[in-house]
Design a protein around this motif. Structure first.
Motif, PDB file in Angstrom:
ATOM      1  N   VAL A  83       0.822  -1.211   0.000  1.00 31.22           N
ATOM      2  CA  VAL A  83       0.000   0.000   0.000  1.00 31.22           C
ATOM      3  C   VAL A  83       0.857   1.263   0.000  1.00 31.22           C
ATOM      4  O   VAL A  83       0.486   2.266  -0.618  1.00 31.22           O
ATOM      5  CB  VAL A  83      -0.947   0.011   1.223  1.00 31.22           C
ATOM      6  N   GLY A  84       2.001   1.239   0.711  1.00 28.66           N
ATOM      7  CA  GLY A  84       2.756   2.488   0.796  1.00 28.66           C
ATOM      8  C   GLY A  84       4.172   2.415   1.305  1.00 28.66           C
ATOM      9  O   GLY A  84       5.110   2.663   0.549  1.00 28.66           O
ATOM     10  N   PRO A  85       4.369   2.100   2.597  1.00 25.43           N
ATOM     11  CA  PRO A  85       5.706   2.244   3.176  1.00 25.43           C
ATOM     12  C   PRO A  85       6.748   1.312   2.570  1.00 25.43           C
ATOM     13  O   PRO A  85       6.423   0.214   2.118  1.00 25.43           O
ATOM     14  CB  PRO A  85       5.476   1.922   4.660  1.00 25.43           C
ATOM     15  N   ASP A  86       7.990   1.774   2.564  1.00 23.84           N
ATOM     16  CA  ASP A  86       9.100   0.936   2.102  1.00 23.84           C
ATOM     17  C   ASP A  86       9.577   0.004   3.204  1.00 23.84           C
ATOM     18  O   ASP A  86      10.106  -1.069   2.929  1.00 23.84           O
ATOM     19  CB  ASP A  86      10.268   1.820   1.649  1.00 23.84           C
ATOM     20  N   VAL A  87       9.419   0.448   4.447  1.00 18.33           N
ATOM     21  CA  VAL A  87       9.896  -0.317   5.602  1.00 18.33           C
ATOM     22  C   VAL A  87       8.825  -0.299   6.685  1.00 18.33           C
ATOM     23  O   VAL A  87       8.240   0.754   6.966  1.00 18.33           O
ATOM     24  CB  VAL A  87      11.202   0.280   6.172  1.00 18.33           C
ATOM     25  N   VAL A  88       8.583  -1.455   7.288  1.00 17.14           N
ATOM     26  CA  VAL A  88       7.695  -1.546   8.451  1.00 17.14           C
ATOM     27  C   VAL A  88       8.481  -2.173   9.595  1.00 17.14           C
ATOM     28  O   VAL A  88       9.041  -3.265   9.450  1.00 17.14           O
ATOM     29  CB  VAL A  88       6.432  -2.385   8.163  1.00 17.14           C
ATOM     30  N   ILE A  89       8.531  -1.469  10.711  1.00 16.38           N
ATOM     31  CA  ILE A  89       9.174  -1.970  11.923  1.00 16.38           C
ATOM     32  C   ILE A  89       8.078  -2.328  12.910  1.00 16.38           C
ATOM     33  O   ILE A  89       7.241  -1.482  13.241  1.00 16.38           O
ATOM     34  CB  ILE A  89      10.099  -0.905  12.558  1.00 16.38           C
ATOM     35  N   VAL A  90       8.065  -3.565  13.378  1.00 20.95           N
ATOM     36  CA  VAL A  90       7.039  -4.010  14.324  1.00 20.95           C
ATOM     37  C   VAL A  90       7.687  -4.200  15.694  1.00 20.95           C
ATOM     38  O   VAL A  90       8.601  -5.012  15.855  1.00 20.95           O
ATOM     39  CB  VAL A  90       6.367  -5.314  13.870  1.00 20.95           C
ATOM     40  N   THR A  91       7.225  -3.442  16.671  1.00 24.42           N
ATOM     41  CA  THR A  91       7.780  -3.506  18.013  1.00 24.42           C
ATOM     42  C   THR A  91       6.910  -4.370  18.928  1.00 24.42           C
ATOM     43  O   THR A  91       5.766  -4.695  18.594  1.00 24.42           O
ATOM     44  CB  THR A  91       7.914  -2.093  18.615  1.00 24.42           C
ATOM     45  N   SER A  92       7.466  -4.723  20.075  1.00 21.38           N
ATOM     46  CA  SER A  92       6.739  -5.481  21.116  1.00 21.38           C
ATOM     47  C   SER A  92       6.116  -6.760  20.573  1.00 21.38           C
ATOM     48  O   SER A  92       4.968  -7.088  20.873  1.00 21.38           O
ATOM     49  CB  SER A  92       5.651  -4.605  21.752  1.00 21.38           C
ATOM     50  N   VAL A  93       6.878  -7.484  19.770  1.00 23.67           N
ATOM     51  CA  VAL A  93       6.365  -8.702  19.142  1.00 23.67           C
ATOM     52  C   VAL A  93       6.449  -9.874  20.114  1.00 23.67           C
ATOM     53  O   VAL A  93       7.515 -10.177  20.666  1.00 23.67           O
ATOM     54  CB  VAL A  93       7.161  -9.040  17.862  1.00 23.67           C
ATOM     55  N   GLU A  94       5.319 -10.523  20.322  1.00 23.19           N
ATOM     56  CA  GLU A  94       5.260 -11.753  21.123  1.00 23.19           C
ATOM     57  C   GLU A  94       4.414 -12.755  20.352  1.00 23.19           C
ATOM     58  O   GLU A  94       3.258 -12.491  20.058  1.00 23.19           O
ATOM     59  CB  GLU A  94       4.653 -11.472  22.494  1.00 23.19           C
TER      60      GLU A  94
END
Length: 303
Positions: free
Chosen positions: A188-199
């Motif tokens: 859809v848009g972003p070049d990079v996605v950073i996902v925090t607090s992953v469990e």
């Protein structure tokens, strides 16, 4: 002897170092701009903070005092910065908590103005909507606005695990689920996605992870879970600011992830050791540039 100052040289230097950050502000504690501005400055950036609220403290305390600024007031501040003819020297725009759709529209207008002046400027969005144990705590219109209007314009998106589930509209219980959901956002848009607090269901419950996903790469960093009774507020705001700061310097997704995780973990480790209810940004400021702990980055296969 006459000393002449080369204005073009000064503007060139500023171009490498300026960030416009549009977020909430608290006087006590470190959330929003109060979590982002000092770390960015500590890493050598010129920061232009635009505050959307002026609160005494974050909403986790029994009382909060101070005003929410009208969207037009925020727009006026941004206009005033623009009238200094410096948007061409702005390297990135960072946004966080949106108190209303109208304010979100002000942020997107600022992104447009900056990128018209400097087409290499990046827009980094921390899509603040909620968290596990707190559910959604923004206006009901905000998640749809972020998904419909903000997502296509963001270059870097930094949701937590809960916010990624909100944007994707589904429960994400495995790393594969998370990667699949982030890849759909990237379409859809972003070049990079950073996902925090992953469990996830497959991870050690005593650990917590962060994932970085680009169009062709997936990276993961796992750290021990610090035993806070109550997690200090502002770690997501801090993470977004630090990731952006490091990415602007190195332009490498994995390297920026590693540096961000090292600093955030080191700061939270010091916060726990000092038994502080707020992140100890000032007392432990050396952890911003020289973190005590470092973690390996694992590259995952993209399927």
């Amino acid at each position: 002897m006459e000393i002449r100052i080369d204005r073009s040289w000064i503007l060139a230097m500023l171009r490498l170092m300026s960030i416009l950050t549009i977020q909430s502000h608290v006087s006590y504690g470190h959330v929003g701009n109060a979590a982002a501005v000092f770390p960015l400055q500590r890493l050598g950036y010129e920061v232009w903070p635009v505050n959307t609220v002026l609160f005494s403290n974050h909403a986790g305390y029994p009382t909060v005092k101070g005003p929410v600024l009208p969207a037009q007031d925020v727009a006026d501040v941004i206009q005033g910065i623009g009238e200094r003819n410096v948007f061409s020297s702005c390297e990135a725009i960072l946004s966080g908590y949106l108190g209303s759709v109208e304010l979100g529209e002000v942020v997107l207008s600022a992104v447009k103005q900056v990128q018209e002046a400097n087409n290499s400027a990046l827009y980094c969005c921390d899509p603040v909507m909620g968290d596990r144990g707190k559910d959604i705590y923004v206006h009901p219109d905000i998640p749809d606005f972020i998904g419909r209007e903000v997502l296509p314009k963001a270059d870097i998106l930094i949701p937590n695990h809960f916010e990624l589930e909100t944007l994707s509209g589904s429960s994400l219980t495995t790393t594969s689920d998370i990667v699949s959901a982030t890849c759909k956002l990237i379409e859809v848009g972003p070049d990079v996605v950073i996902v925090t607090s992953v469990e996830t269901s497959t991870d050690d419950p005593d650990t917590i992870s962060m994932l970085a996903v680009s169009k062709d790469k997936v990276f993961k960093v796992q750290t021990p879970k610090l035993p806070f009774d109550i997690q200090p507020s502002g770690s997501g705001d801090l993470s977004a600011a630090l990731y952006l700061a490091h990415y602007l310097k190195c332009k490498k997704v994995d390297q920026a992830l590693a540096q961000m995780v090292a600093s955030v973990y080191s700061l939270l480790h010091e916060t726990l050791a000092m038994k502080s209810e707020e992140i100890v940004l000032v007392k432990a400021q050396d952890m911003i540039s020289e973190p005590r702990f470092k973690f390996d980055v694992q590259e995952l296969s993209v399927s």
